[in-house]
Design a protein around this motif. Structure first.
Motif, mmCIF file in Angstrom:
data_model
loop_
_atom_site.group_PDB
_atom_site.id
_atom_site.type_symbol
_atom_site.label_atom_id
_atom_site.label_comp_id
_atom_site.label_asym_id
_atom_site.label_seq_id
_atom_site.Cartn_x
_atom_site.Cartn_y
_atom_site.Cartn_z
ATOM 1 N N ALA A 464 0.830 -1.210 0.000
ATOM 2 C CA ALA A 464 0.000 0.000 0.000
ATOM 3 C C ALA A 464 0.863 1.259 0.000
ATOM 4 O O ALA A 464 0.532 2.243 -0.664
ATOM 5 N N LYS A 465 1.960 1.224 0.751
ATOM 6 C CA LYS A 465 2.848 2.397 0.789
ATOM 7 C C LYS A 465 3.516 2.621 -0.570
ATOM 8 O O LYS A 465 3.728 3.765 -0.979
ATOM 9 N N ILE A 466 3.842 1.545 -1.268
ATOM 10 C CA ILE A 466 4.402 1.691 -2.614
ATOM 11 C C ILE A 466 3.376 2.329 -3.540
ATOM 12 O O ILE A 466 3.698 3.239 -4.323
ATOM 13 N N ASN A 467 2.124 1.867 -3.444
ATOM 14 C CA ASN A 467 1.072 2.427 -4.306
ATOM 15 C C ASN A 467 0.864 3.918 -4.069
ATOM 16 O O ASN A 467 0.440 4.638 -4.973
ATOM 17 N N SER A 468 1.161 4.391 -2.844
ATOM 18 C CA SER A 468 1.026 5.823 -2.560
ATOM 19 C C SER A 468 2.366 6.549 -2.702
ATOM 20 O O SER A 468 2.497 7.696 -2.290
ATOM 21 N N HIS A 469 3.379 5.840 -3.230
ATOM 22 C CA HIS A 469 4.714 6.404 -3.508
ATOM 23 C C HIS A 469 5.447 6.870 -2.243
ATOM 24 O O HIS A 469 6.282 7.760 -2.306
ATOM 25 N N ASP A 470 5.129 6.243 -1.134
ATOM 26 C CA ASP A 470 5.852 6.520 0.114
ATOM 27 C C ASP A 470 6.882 5.396 0.293
ATOM 28 O O ASP A 470 6.693 4.467 1.067
ATOM 29 N N PHE A 471 8.007 5.495 -0.430
ATOM 30 C CA PHE A 471 8.945 4.387 -0.514
ATOM 31 C C PHE A 471 9.728 4.174 0.789
ATOM 32 O O PHE A 471 10.098 3.037 1.105
ATOM 33 N N GLU A 472 9.971 5.228 1.540
ATOM 34 C CA GLU A 472 10.672 5.068 2.815
ATOM 35 C C GLU A 472 9.827 4.241 3.787
ATOM 36 O O GLU A 472 10.341 3.335 4.454
ATOM 37 N N GLN A 473 8.534 4.563 3.871
ATOM 38 C CA GLN A 473 7.649 3.793 4.753
ATOM 39 C C GLN A 473 7.460 2.373 4.224
ATOM 40 O O GLN A 473 7.369 1.420 5.001
ATOM 41 N N ILE A 496 14.924 -5.529 -1.865
ATOM 42 C CA ILE A 496 15.935 -5.285 -2.894
ATOM 43 C C ILE A 496 15.652 -3.973 -3.614
ATOM 44 O O ILE A 496 16.504 -3.076 -3.697
ATOM 45 N N ALA A 497 14.423 -3.838 -4.136
ATOM 46 C CA ALA A 497 14.080 -2.643 -4.910
ATOM 47 C C ALA A 497 13.973 -1.408 -4.035
ATOM 48 O O ALA A 497 14.432 -0.316 -4.419
ATOM 49 N N LEU A 498 13.355 -1.554 -2.860
ATOM 50 C CA LEU A 498 13.136 -0.391 -2.004
ATOM 51 C C LEU A 498 14.437 0.118 -1.397
ATOM 52 O O LEU A 498 14.632 1.338 -1.254
ATOM 53 N N SER A 499 15.339 -0.791 -1.037
ATOM 54 C CA SER A 499 16.643 -0.357 -0.525
ATOM 55 C C SER A 499 17.402 0.391 -1.611
ATOM 56 O O SER A 499 18.052 1.412 -1.352
ATOM 57 N N HIS A 500 17.319 -0.100 -2.846
ATOM 58 C CA HIS A 500 18.008 0.555 -3.962
ATOM 59 C C HIS A 500 17.468 1.967 -4.199
ATOM 60 O O HIS A 500 18.236 2.934 -4.302
ATOM 61 N N VAL A 501 16.134 2.104 -4.251
ATOM 62 C CA VAL A 501 15.554 3.404 -4.551
ATOM 63 C C VAL A 501 15.756 4.387 -3.403
ATOM 64 O O VAL A 501 15.784 5.606 -3.615
ATOM 65 N N CYS A 502 15.948 3.863 -2.176
ATOM 66 C CA CYS A 502 16.183 4.734 -1.017
ATOM 67 C C CYS A 502 17.681 4.989 -0.786
ATOM 68 O O CYS A 502 18.061 5.596 0.226
ATOM 69 N N PHE A 527 12.628 -9.655 -12.194
ATOM 70 C CA PHE A 527 11.736 -8.638 -11.644
ATOM 71 C C PHE A 527 10.835 -8.020 -12.710
ATOM 72 O O PHE A 527 9.760 -7.511 -12.404
ATOM 73 N N ASN A 528 11.284 -8.035 -13.969
ATOM 74 C CA ASN A 528 10.483 -7.451 -15.047
ATOM 75 C C ASN A 528 9.659 -8.486 -15.792
ATOM 76 O O ASN A 528 8.968 -8.153 -16.757
ATOM 77 N N ALA A 540 4.935 0.556 -10.064
ATOM 78 C CA ALA A 540 5.536 1.783 -9.527
ATOM 79 C C ALA A 540 6.824 2.160 -10.244
ATOM 80 O O ALA A 540 7.443 3.178 -9.922
ATOM 81 N N GLY A 541 7.276 1.335 -11.201
ATOM 82 C CA GLY A 541 8.491 1.625 -11.952
ATOM 83 C C GLY A 541 9.760 1.451 -11.141
ATOM 84 O O GLY A 541 10.787 2.084 -11.443
ATOM 85 N N LEU A 542 9.742 0.590 -10.130
ATOM 86 C CA LEU A 542 10.894 0.430 -9.232
ATOM 87 C C LEU A 542 11.848 -0.678 -9.662
ATOM 88 O O LEU A 542 12.839 -0.940 -8.974
ATOM 89 N N THR A 543 11.563 -1.352 -10.768
ATOM 90 C CA THR A 543 12.415 -2.476 -11.168
ATOM 91 C C THR A 543 13.456 -2.086 -12.212
ATOM 92 O O THR A 543 14.457 -2.779 -12.383
ATOM 93 N N HIS A 544 13.238 -0.973 -12.927
ATOM 94 C CA HIS A 544 14.105 -0.645 -14.069
ATOM 95 C C HIS A 544 15.552 -0.391 -13.648
ATOM 96 O O HIS A 544 16.492 -0.849 -14.286
#
Length: 551
Positions: A464-473, A496-502, A527-528, A540-544
């Motif tokens: 749900a947090k990814i869907n609202s673009h709150d990647f830290e949470q 993996i993806a969230l640590s990378h984007v953060c 992942f793709n 959310a485009g977090l895999t590219h």
């Protein structure tokens, strides 16, 4: 024998609606709206429905304030027309209910005296309320009743139904009739609190029955209870503290009185805006504690415990447990209270397809759809069954609109069900309702606070947090899920993806290493892949940015 001081009512729904006293005298209300109100409650699981739902069915064309006023007047007139000793019609600011200690409901399908050739009576014959919502509802109920009548006739004509071999391959070896939840009568001397206690107990009983495998009984003075070797007694008490209400819940051995579990929760004042949420959270909390007693408690029986443990194991996503879960749940397939277990079997197959552990994806998909449909036919108002049907529709049938419609229905039928809110959140995200998804996911997390397998609920909040673009949470909840269950693969994928984007490349590398050990052959490129279980990351485009990383 029951105590003579308790009056009882029988509500008959086959043919013209009739409400009768125990002596047979007819006390059916004259008002069509009052009769419709009785029909709406009598067809609900636990005889209880949200107040706003009933209002919408009977006064959908009226402004909300006027509809609420009309409903209050209808309830008042109904109680006045049917004056018996006892609060047979319960109401508060949140729900309405018939108290099963005073009211029994008869659909006519259990009347073995009718010859099978007799014409099917109409459900609530002659009941006609000029409201489009009620007209749609009563039409559907009449069709359902006709179908069930035909099924009964077919069964009595000794025409056995052949079940699909693919999903009925396990012969039933267990029954679900050994475990009992015994509901103690309300104790408060305050009429308003006494009604609240009865409603809380009925909602808890309904939620427990939605899980499946437990017989619900209501304790009454003068009624001898038998078959309590594998039983839990639930008693709730409410107390006023100023304007607020405190709820005490106790689970105990009905024979020895030994207390298994006790808890006190504080609710907002009756009628306040926050009372509804407090109420639902309290019901979900006690439901979870009750389910834990049947799963891990000291009762002597084993069949219900096996079913409950299997459901808990499903939520771990541990593929090594899937075959054992399927064997346990399938062993109850012919039991009358097994609709929810069929729904969990469908959920298992969705997980097998998404986790790539199904040996035949097409066959597993077809089995999931068949199990989901059969569960809905058996128990069409069970929020767990409806929610799992939404899950199947979203991930296997690829129909977000169907999933959305089912998910909305599941939340309406189960306002205290965390799994209903979870699947509602997923369906909302799929149709682009990100804010609705976020709110529903937060509600699921609140309602599941006492549930086992916290990693499962944390990863859902991560989505749900990814869907609202709150990647830290989102990363915070993925990390919590991983800490609660280090071998829980979904949390590692998202870490993996969230640590990378953060910007935490060390955390991303550590998650890759751990996932590679648990998932042989894993590569970032997966992942793709459209069938790899990371659709929320892809949307959310977090895999590219992950492509090209070394495993």
């Amino acid at each position: 024998m029951r105590c003579d001081s308790i009056e009882h009512l029988a509500l008959h729904l086959a043919g013209p609606l009739r409400l009768c006293r125990a002596d047979g005298s007819d006390v059916t209300p004259k008002s069509q709206k009052a009769q419709a109100l009785l029909a709406l409650l009598a067809t609900a699981t636990g005889f209880s429905r949200p107040r706003i739902w009933v209002q919408d069915k009977l006064w959908s064309d009226s402004p909300q304030a006027r509809g609420a006023s009309n409903l209050r007047q209808c309830i008042h007139r109904l109680r006045k027309e049917v004056p018996i000793k006892g609060e047979w019609l319960l109401s508060d600011s949140h729900r309405l209910a018939l108290d099963p200690q005073f009211v029994s409901v008869h659909f006519g399908l259990e009347d073995s005296a009718r010859p099978i050739s007799s014409e099917a009576p109409e459900f609530c014959e002659g009941l006609d309320v000029k409201d489009p919502e009620f007209e749609d509802w009563i039409r559907d109920r009449r069709f359902d009743f006709e179908d069930k009548w035909e099924e009964r006739c077919a069964q009595e004509a000794a025409e056995p139904l052949t079940a699909p071999a693919e999903i009925m391959q396990h012969r039933p070896t267990e029954t679900l009739g050994h475990s009992v939840l015994l509901i103690a009568p309300p104790q408060s001397s305050d009429d308003e609190l006494k009604g609240l206690e009865s409603m809380i107990c009925m909602d808890i009983a309904a939620n427990v029955s939605h899980i499946g495998g437990v017989e619900i009984r209501y304790q009454s003075d003068g009624l001898v209870q038998t078959g309590l070797d594998d039983a839990v007694c639930l008693q709730v008490r409410t107390f006023r503290f100023g304007e607020n209400v405190s709820l005490q819940s106790v689970l105990s051995d009905p024979k020895s009185g030994a207390v298994y579990w006790s808890d006190v929760r504080h609710l907002s004042s009756l009628g306040s805006r926050s009372f509804s949420e407090d109420y639902s959270s309290a019901v979900a909390h006690v439901t979870s504690a009750t389910a834990v007693q049947f799963a891990d408690g000291p009762m002597t029986g084993h069949s219900t415990r096996k079913a409950y443990r299997a459901i808990c194991d499903l939520l771990t996503f541990d593929s090594t447990k899937f075959d054992a879960c399927e064997q346990v749940l399938a062993s109850f397939q012919d039991e009358p209270r097994s609709a929810s277990l069929d729904a969990w079997r469908a959920y298992l197959r969705v997980t097998q397809v998404l986790e790539r552990t199904a040996s035949d994806r097409h066959a597993t998909t077809e089995e999931a759809i068949a199990l989901s449909r059969r569960a809905l036919e058996r128990d069409p108002r069970n929020p767990v069954v409806i929610a799992q049907a939404a899950h199947v529709a979203l991930y296997l049938e690829k129909s977000s609109e169907k999933a959305w419609a089912l998910a909305k229905s599941s939340v309406l039928c189960g306002p205290c069900s965390p799994i209903a809110y979870n699947h509602f959140s997923a369906a909302a995200a799929a149709i682009g309702e990100s804010e609705t998804s976020r709110i529903a996911s937060g509600r699921a997390l609140e309602l599941s606070a006492s549930q086992p397998n916290r990693s499962f609920w944390y990863i859902l909040e991560c989505f749900a947090k990814i869907n609202s673009h709150d990647f830290e949470q989102a990363r915070k909840y993925a990390l919590l899920a991983h800490q609660m269950s280090p071998t829980f693969r979904p949390s590692l994928r998202y870490l993996i993806a969230l640590s990378h984007v953060c910007g935490d490349e060390e955390g991303a590398s550590a998650a890759i290493t751990k996932l590679s050990a648990l998932e042989p052959g894993f590569s970032i490129e997966q992942f793709n892949d459209s069938d790899y279980p990371t659709p929320t990351l892809r949307r959310a485009g977090l895999t590219h940015g992950l492509l090209g990383r070394q495993v």
